[in-house]
Write a protein that holds these residues in place. Structure first.
Motif, mmCIF file in Angstrom:
data_model
loop_
_atom_site.group_PDB
_atom_site.id
_atom_site.type_symbol
_atom_site.label_atom_id
_atom_site.label_comp_id
_atom_site.label_asym_id
_atom_site.label_seq_id
_atom_site.Cartn_x
_atom_site.Cartn_y
_atom_site.Cartn_z
ATOM 1 N N HIS A 4 -5.277 -6.993 14.652
ATOM 2 C CA HIS A 4 -3.867 -6.929 14.274
ATOM 3 C C HIS A 4 -3.046 -7.846 15.184
ATOM 4 C CE1 HIS A 4 -4.981 -3.529 11.776
ATOM 5 N NE2 HIS A 4 -5.580 -2.994 12.825
ATOM 6 N N SER B 283 -0.773 -6.824 8.586
ATOM 7 C CA SER B 283 -1.297 -7.482 9.778
ATOM 8 C C SER B 283 -2.462 -8.406 9.446
ATOM 9 C CB SER B 283 -1.724 -6.443 10.820
ATOM 10 O OG SER B 283 -2.632 -5.511 10.256
ATOM 11 N N ALA C 225 -2.530 -11.282 4.436
ATOM 12 C CA ALA C 225 -2.780 -10.236 5.433
ATOM 13 C C ALA C 225 -4.182 -9.669 5.252
ATOM 14 C CB ALA C 225 -1.753 -9.115 5.299
ATOM 15 N N LEU D 70 -4.302 -3.432 19.483
ATOM 16 C CA LEU D 70 -3.934 -4.197 18.296
ATOM 17 C C LEU D 70 -4.760 -5.477 18.191
ATOM 18 C CD1 LEU D 70 -0.022 -3.913 18.156
ATOM 19 C CD2 LEU D 70 -1.671 -2.879 16.599
ATOM 20 N N GLU E 181 -1.322 -10.519 14.322
ATOM 21 C CA GLU E 181 -0.046 -10.877 13.689
ATOM 22 C C GLU E 181 0.381 -9.712 12.824
ATOM 23 O OE1 GLU E 181 1.819 -14.683 11.402
ATOM 24 O OE2 GLU E 181 -0.050 -13.906 10.571
ATOM 25 N N MET E 182 1.667 -9.330 12.927
ATOM 26 C CA MET E 182 2.115 -8.163 12.166
ATOM 27 C C MET E 182 3.561 -8.316 11.727
ATOM 28 S SD MET E 182 2.134 -4.134 13.313
ATOM 29 C CE MET E 182 0.337 -4.066 13.449
#
Length: 209
Positions: free
Chosen positions: A112, A132, A36, A107, A114-115
């Motif tokens: 962000h 994220s 992440a 996002l 992918e979270m």
């Protein structure tokens, strides 16, 4: 890579996270371990309103928090895509219907895309950990359960060292703290009553206090 080999190592990490700087440093390590780029630790704060939030620690840039706003973050942690204790990680969909088009765009624009969101219950509190990444597929779901465990240890050390939690602990009886411990681990009112040897009404009274 973060290892959970021994109780001694876990104790050392908990001690190191007794400050905000220590907590932030460990969270950056956790992010690197799972792939992440960003993390956000946030908890509901009823004293700030119906959808009030308190940011415990984060490396999100200020603009991202401003653009998404408290309502956007609250919508995420209220969604069905939050993983609780023992539940498999599930990604937040890019077309999350509970977010407005502006919130979804915010996002994406701030990295962000992918979270994954996890609910952590400890010390009678619920903290949400948002991991994220800028690109989909960057985060390794298989490593998230270990990361969540590390977050719990880190937060336990941090909360134990804050005056806020110390004051809270002093305001509660030993029985009330016991009750909160079992509730935070997912026990029902009847189960807690059986464990403590009291009535369900007494448990409800402890929780209310």
């Amino acid at each position: 890579m973060i290892h959970l080999a021994s109780t001694r190592e876990r104790h050392a990490e908990t001690t190191r996270t007794s400050t905000r700087a220590g907590l932030s440093g460990l969270m950056r390590q956790i992010c690197a371990d799972v792939g992440a780029g960003c993390y956000l630790l946030v908890e509901p704060a009823a004293e700030r309103g119906p959808k009030g939030l308190r940011i415990v620690a984060s490396n999100w840039i200020y603009d991202a928090l401003e653009e998404l706003g408290g309502e956007g973050i609250f919508a995420i942690i209220e969604s069905d895509h939050v993983a609780g204790a023992g539940e498999a990680p599930r990604p937040l969909p890019a077309t999350a219907p509970f977010l407005s088009p502006q919130e979804r765009l915010a996002l994406q624009e701030y990295g962000h895309c992918e979270m994954f969101v996890h609910r952590l219950s400890l010390r009678g509190r619920s903290v949400f950990a948002l991991f994220s990444a800028f690109h989909a597929g960057s985060i390794l779901p298989a490593r998230l359960p270990r990361a969540v465990l590390m977050c719990r240890y880190a937060l336990d050390g941090y909360f134990a060292a804050t005056t806020e939690v110390s004051a809270l602990a002093g305001a509660l009886s030993e029985r009330e703290r016991e009750c909160l411990k079992w509730v935070s681990e997912g026990k029902t009112t009847d189960e807690v009553a059986l464990i403590l040897g009291v009535s369900s009404n007494t448990v409800n009274s402890y929780v209310a206090h």
